[in-house]
Every structure is written in structure tokens, then in C-alpha cells.
Design a protein around this motif. Structure first.
Motif, PDB file in Angstrom:
ATOM      1  N   HIS A  24       0.855  -1.177   0.000  1.00 19.51           N
ATOM      2  CA  HIS A  24       0.000   0.000   0.000  1.00 19.51           C
ATOM      3  C   HIS A  24       0.898   1.236   0.000  1.00 19.51           C
ATOM      4  O   HIS A  24       1.210   1.816   1.040  1.00 19.51           O
ATOM      5  CB  HIS A  24      -0.930  -0.016   1.219  1.00 19.51           C
ATOM      6  N   GLY A  25       1.311   1.629  -1.190  1.00 20.51           N
ATOM      7  CA  GLY A  25       2.318   2.676  -1.327  1.00 20.51           C
ATOM      8  C   GLY A  25       1.865   4.026  -0.796  1.00 20.51           C
ATOM      9  O   GLY A  25       0.752   4.474  -1.086  1.00 20.51           O
ATOM     10  N   ILE A  26       2.744   4.676  -0.037  1.00 20.44           N
ATOM     11  CA  ILE A  26       2.450   6.013   0.463  1.00 20.44           C
ATOM     12  C   ILE A  26       2.458   7.014  -0.689  1.00 20.44           C
ATOM     13  O   ILE A  26       1.578   7.875  -0.800  1.00 20.44           O
ATOM     14  CB  ILE A  26       3.472   6.411   1.544  1.00 20.44           C
ATOM     15  N   THR A  27       3.438   6.886  -1.575  1.00 21.81           N
ATOM     16  CA  THR A  27       3.476   7.755  -2.747  1.00 21.81           C
ATOM     17  C   THR A  27       2.297   7.463  -3.657  1.00 21.81           C
ATOM     18  O   THR A  27       1.708   8.381  -4.254  1.00 21.81           O
ATOM     19  CB  THR A  27       4.803   7.569  -3.508  1.00 21.81           C
ATOM     20  N   ARG A  28       1.920   6.184  -3.773  1.00 23.16           N
ATOM     21  CA  ARG A  28       0.752   5.797  -4.569  1.00 23.16           C
ATOM     22  C   ARG A  28      -0.482   6.554  -4.115  1.00 23.16           C
ATOM     23  O   ARG A  28      -1.223   7.129  -4.929  1.00 23.16           O
ATOM     24  CB  ARG A  28       0.522   4.288  -4.433  1.00 23.16           C
ATOM     25  N   ALA A  29      -0.733   6.553  -2.802  1.00 28.76           N
ATOM     26  CA  ALA A  29      -1.927   7.216  -2.268  1.00 28.76           C
ATOM     27  C   ALA A  29      -1.923   8.702  -2.599  1.00 28.76           C
ATOM     28  O   ALA A  29      -2.950   9.267  -3.011  1.00 28.76           O
ATOM     29  CB  ALA A  29      -2.005   7.007  -0.760  1.00 28.76           C
ATOM     30  N   ALA A  30      -0.773   9.349  -2.451  1.00 30.39           N
ATOM     31  CA  ALA A  30      -0.684  10.779  -2.724  1.00 30.39           C
ATOM     32  C   ALA A  30      -0.884  11.068  -4.210  1.00 30.39           C
ATOM     33  O   ALA A  30      -1.627  11.989  -4.576  1.00 30.39           O
ATOM     34  CB  ALA A  30       0.665  11.317  -2.255  1.00 30.39           C
ATOM     35  N   VAL A  31      -0.240  10.288  -5.073  1.00 31.96           N
ATOM     36  CA  VAL A  31      -0.334  10.516  -6.512  1.00 31.96           C
ATOM     37  C   VAL A  31      -1.760  10.316  -7.008  1.00 31.96           C
ATOM     38  O   VAL A  31      -2.266  11.115  -7.814  1.00 31.96           O
ATOM     39  CB  VAL A  31       0.650   9.596  -7.267  1.00 31.96           C
ATOM     40  N   LEU A  32      -2.439   9.284  -6.533  1.00 29.97           N
ATOM     41  CA  LEU A  32      -3.820   9.058  -6.969  1.00 29.97           C
ATOM     42  C   LEU A  32      -4.739  10.168  -6.475  1.00 29.97           C
ATOM     43  O   LEU A  32      -5.683  10.561  -7.181  1.00 29.97           O
ATOM     44  CB  LEU A  32      -4.311   7.692  -6.484  1.00 29.97           C
ATOM     45  N   ARG A  33      -4.457  10.682  -5.288  1.00 31.44           N
ATOM     46  CA  ARG A  33      -5.252  11.811  -4.792  1.00 31.44           C
ATOM     47  C   ARG A  33      -5.029  13.047  -5.660  1.00 31.44           C
ATOM     48  O   ARG A  33      -5.987  13.720  -6.057  1.00 31.44           O
ATOM     49  CB  ARG A  33      -4.874  12.115  -3.337  1.00 31.44           C
TER      50      ARG A  33
ATOM     51  N   ARG B 255       3.284  15.368 -15.802  1.00 29.52           N
ATOM     52  CA  ARG B 255       2.462  16.288 -15.014  1.00 29.52           C
ATOM     53  C   ARG B 255       2.277  15.777 -13.590  1.00 29.52           C
ATOM     54  O   ARG B 255       2.344  16.562 -12.625  1.00 29.52           O
ATOM     55  CB  ARG B 255       1.103  16.464 -15.702  1.00 29.52           C
ATOM     56  N   LEU B 256       2.057  14.488 -13.429  1.00 28.32           N
ATOM     57  CA  LEU B 256       1.886  13.930 -12.086  1.00 28.32           C
ATOM     58  C   LEU B 256       3.159  14.087 -11.256  1.00 28.32           C
ATOM     59  O   LEU B 256       3.099  14.374 -10.062  1.00 28.32           O
ATOM     60  CB  LEU B 256       1.493  12.456 -12.173  1.00 28.32           C
TER      61      LEU B 256
ATOM     62  N   MET C  64      -8.205  13.868 -13.472  1.00 32.71           N
ATOM     63  CA  MET C  64      -7.827  12.666 -14.200  1.00 32.71           C
ATOM     64  C   MET C  64      -8.665  11.503 -13.685  1.00 32.71           C
ATOM     65  O   MET C  64      -9.025  11.453 -12.499  1.00 32.71           O
ATOM     66  CB  MET C  64      -6.339  12.357 -14.010  1.00 32.71           C
ATOM     67  N   VAL C  65      -8.966  10.565 -14.556  1.00 34.55           N
ATOM     68  CA  VAL C  65      -9.759   9.395 -14.174  1.00 34.55           C
ATOM     69  C   VAL C  65      -8.817   8.309 -13.658  1.00 34.55           C
ATOM     70  O   VAL C  65      -7.797   8.012 -14.282  1.00 34.55           O
ATOM     71  CB  VAL C  65     -10.567   8.860 -15.370  1.00 34.55           C
ATOM     72  N   VAL C  66      -9.146   7.731 -12.514  1.00 38.71           N
ATOM     73  CA  VAL C  66      -8.347   6.655 -11.928  1.00 38.71           C
ATOM     74  C   VAL C  66      -9.179   5.386 -11.883  1.00 38.71           C
ATOM     75  O   VAL C  66     -10.307   5.385 -11.378  1.00 38.71           O
ATOM     76  CB  VAL C  66      -7.876   7.014 -10.504  1.00 38.71           C
ATOM     77  N   GLU C  67      -8.639   4.311 -12.412  1.00 35.73           N
ATOM     78  CA  GLU C  67      -9.335   3.022 -12.452  1.00 35.73           C
ATOM     79  C   GLU C  67      -8.456   1.997 -11.740  1.00 35.73           C
ATOM     80  O   GLU C  67      -7.344   1.708 -12.189  1.00 35.73           O
ATOM     81  CB  GLU C  67      -9.548   2.617 -13.908  1.00 35.73           C
ATOM     82  N   GLU C  68      -8.933   1.471 -10.635  1.00 36.55           N
ATOM     83  CA  GLU C  68      -8.159   0.491  -9.866  1.00 36.55           C
ATOM     84  C   GLU C  68      -8.608  -0.916 -10.266  1.00 36.55           C
ATOM     85  O   GLU C  68      -9.669  -1.380  -9.853  1.00 36.55           O
ATOM     86  CB  GLU C  68      -8.325   0.730  -8.368  1.00 36.55           C
ATOM     87  N   ARG C  69      -7.788  -1.568 -11.086  1.00 38.12           N
ATOM     88  CA  ARG C  69      -8.093  -2.912 -11.581  1.00 38.12           C
ATOM     89  C   ARG C  69      -6.807  -3.571 -12.066  1.00 38.12           C
ATOM     90  O   ARG C  69      -5.765  -2.926 -12.222  1.00 38.12           O
ATOM     91  CB  ARG C  69      -9.107  -2.841 -12.724  1.00 38.12           C
ATOM     92  N   ASN C  70      -6.907  -4.859 -12.309  1.00 42.21           N
ATOM     93  CA  ASN C  70      -5.755  -5.594 -12.825  1.00 42.21           C
ATOM     94  C   ASN C  70      -5.491  -5.235 -14.290  1.00 42.21           C
ATOM     95  O   ASN C  70      -6.417  -4.908 -15.041  1.00 42.21           O
ATOM     96  CB  ASN C  70      -5.988  -7.101 -12.727  1.00 42.21           C
ATOM     97  N   PHE C  71      -4.232  -5.330 -14.695  1.00 38.31           N
ATOM     98  CA  PHE C  71      -3.881  -5.201 -16.116  1.00 38.31           C
ATOM     99  C   PHE C  71      -2.730  -6.145 -16.420  1.00 38.31           C
ATOM    100  O   PHE C  71      -1.938  -6.501 -15.540  1.00 38.31           O
ATOM    101  CB  PHE C  71      -3.536  -3.756 -16.496  1.00 38.31           C
ATOM    102  N   SER C  72      -2.642  -6.562 -17.666  1.00 39.80           N
ATOM    103  CA  SER C  72      -1.623  -7.516 -18.097  1.00 39.80           C
ATOM    104  C   SER C  72      -0.425  -6.792 -18.702  1.00 39.80           C
ATOM    105  O   SER C  72      -0.485  -5.597 -19.007  1.00 39.80           O
ATOM    106  CB  SER C  72      -2.207  -8.477 -19.129  1.00 39.80           C
TER     107      SER C  72
END
Length: 287
Positions: free
Chosen positions: A208-217, A273-274, A224-232
Motif C-alpha cells: 500500500h504505497g504512500i506515494t501511490r496514495a498521494a499521486v492518486l489523490r 504532469r503527475l 484525471m480518471v483513476v481506475e483500480e483494476r488488474n492489467f496484463s
């Protein structure tokens, strides 16, 4: 000048730092860690790292060795003593040294935790050349244990993954399980399709990345649209962009996956940009 480190209540020159050969971190990988970045001499997202540390300790039935305020004081003292302007503070907490080797946990009332902190100076951490050219990754099978949400010191397979990437002439590896990307060896993984950022949802399978949480926020705040799902890997190779996040790389573009260019094969506008937003906002909130 010798680097000053912290070991169990003492600030010491690194040459004088010692822990027991019976420490369970050494014998059993029975410990957790955090890495906090330092920019302009200040700590980035310290509270997030402190909260995750407490969660990791709780998941391993270990009590916090000290309060958040005490941890903050030690972090700041090490940054000051070592003159860190850009770099990292590494913190490791183990279940301690009971005096002999045993699979059974020692009594915490008799065996205090081992607490170690040290700094690493990293000039150019925020504005190094890698962000401008991006990194190349390979895919490898994810062979780690099932509780990757706990930030333990069990880092052998991620280290092996880094070496696999190095031998393949790449910069890092993305791990794959049941056909889908879990994460990088030391970072969370993302792809960009149009205006949508895709990343794996939180679970026991990823940190559960700390940077991940900040960047998605920040991404959501920037519309920007954020979609939390699996990808190949195949979907990632056909994406417009890809990138990773971590406390040490912030937002880092991925320009090649298993030899195939992502998008134009150069860093794209979304990751750029992120990264800009993350660095700006994190510096404002640094302590």
C-alpha cells in the motif's frame, strides 16, 4: 566525516554501530522497515510512513517501539547531523535479539525491539536525468510470499528481480501473477490509456504505497480518471504511457516493457504532469 546512525537509543558513527548475531531481523527476516525521502532538508510524507509502519508492526503482532513524535525527532536529528539536503532516511524495526535462535517469538517484555535508522545522501534525487528519459522494465514471475501489504525486510526476491533486469539490460522488473501485473520490485505500477490512469487495487498482493496514495489523490484533484483494476503486460505494452511510483523515485515514466516501446517510447505528458504536481505539493507539506 563519518555518517551518524541511530541504534537502539544511541547516535553513533556508522563504524561503531552493532547489533546482535541473534537479532531476528538477521536470522528470520522478522522485521519491518520504511524509507522516507528528504528534499530541501525536509521529510516527505512522514506521517504516511509512520502510519504504515504501525500497521506493518500490528500485522506481525509487534508493538510500536516508540511514539510517532519520538520517531520524527530521530529522523530530523539524523537529517541534521548528516547534513542531508536530498536523500533518504531508512528505518528498520525487528523483533529483537532474544539471545538464541528459535522459531517461536520471544516474550516482548523480555526482548525489546531493535530499532535502527540511517541516512543516505542522494543529490539530484528530485531532478535526476532518469525522469527525463524514462526507464525500461522486464516482466518476471511474482514468487514472493502472500502478505506483500506488510513492508517486511524479506527483500530477497525483489533483489533477485532487480538483478534479472540488470542482466537483461533493463532498469527494473514488473512482477506478474496469474497473468496480471502486481507491482515493481520496489514500486507500484501504472498504465495510462487516454485520460485514464490504471493501477492494481489495494489488497494483500501489493504494498500500500504512500506515494501511490498521494499521486492518486493528486490525479483525482487534477480531474484525471483513476481506475483500480488488474492489467496484463500485453495491455501495458499497448498503453499510451506507463509509470511507477515510490518514495525514492516519486513518479517515474516507463518507456519500454519486455523490449516493446510504450506509446512513443518516450515519457508522456500524464506521468510528467503527475511528477510535477507530486513534487510541488509534497514540498509544500514537507516537515
Amino acid at each position: 566525516m563519518s555518517r551518524i546512525v541511530y541504534v537502539n537509543g544511541e547516535y553513533l558513527p556508522e563504524e561503531e554501530a552493532r547489533i546482535s548475531i541473534f537479532d531476528r531481523g538477521f536470522l528470520m527476516a522478522d522485521g519491518v522497515y520504511e524509507v522516507t525521502s528528504v528534499l530541501d532538508g525536509k521529510l516527505i510524507d512522514f506521517e504516511g510512513h509512520a502510519i504504515r509502519l504501525e500497521r506493518s508492526l500490528d500485522e506481525l503482532d509487534m508493538a510500536p517501539p516508540m511514539s510517532r513524535d519520538e520517531l520524527l525527532t530521530i529522523h530530523r536529528e539524523l537529517v541534521s547531523r548528516n547534513g542531508i539536503e536530498e536523500g533518504l532516511v531508512y528505518l528498520q524495526v525487528t523483533r529483537g535479539a532474544p539471545g538464541d535462535r528459535d522459531f517461536v517469538f520471544p516474550d516482548p517484555d523480555e526482548t525489546p525491539a531493535t530499532v535502527v535508522l540511517f541516512t543516505q545522501s542522494k543529490p539530484g534525487l528530485a531532478h535526476g536525468p532518469a525522469a527525463g528519459k524514462g526507464i525500461r522494465v522486464i516482466s518476471i514471475e511474482d514468487q514472493r510470499w502472500g502478505r506483500r501489504d506488510i513492508k517486511t525486510v524479506q527483500l530477497l526476491y525483489p533483489s533477485m528481480g532487480k538483478m534479472m533486469a540488470k542482466k537483461a539490460g533493463a532498469d527494473d522488473a514488473w512482477m506478474v501473477e496469474d497473468g496480471f501485473v502486481t507491482e515493481g520490485t520496489s514500486n507500484n505500477a501504472y498504465i495510462v490509456k487516454g485520460n485514464t490512469i490504471v493501477t492494481r487495487a489495494l489488497s494483500n498482493e501489493i504494498l500500500h504505497g504512500i506515494t501511490r496514495a498521494a499521486v492518486l489523490r493528486f490525479a483525482s484533484e487534477a480531474q484525471m480518471v483513476v481506475e483500480e483494476r488488474n492489467f496484463s503486460i500485453e495491455e501495458a505494452q499497448s498503453a499510451d504511457e506507463a509509470f511507477i511510483t515510490s518514495a525514492t523515485t516519486f513518479v517515474m515514466p516507463v518507456v519500454e516493457i519486455d523490449g516493446a516501446p510504450v506509446g512513443t517510447g518516450t515519457p508522456g505528458p500524464v506521468s510528467a504532469r503527475l511528477r510535477e504536481i507530486y513534487l510541488d505539493e509534497s514540498l509544500k507539506a514537507a516537515i
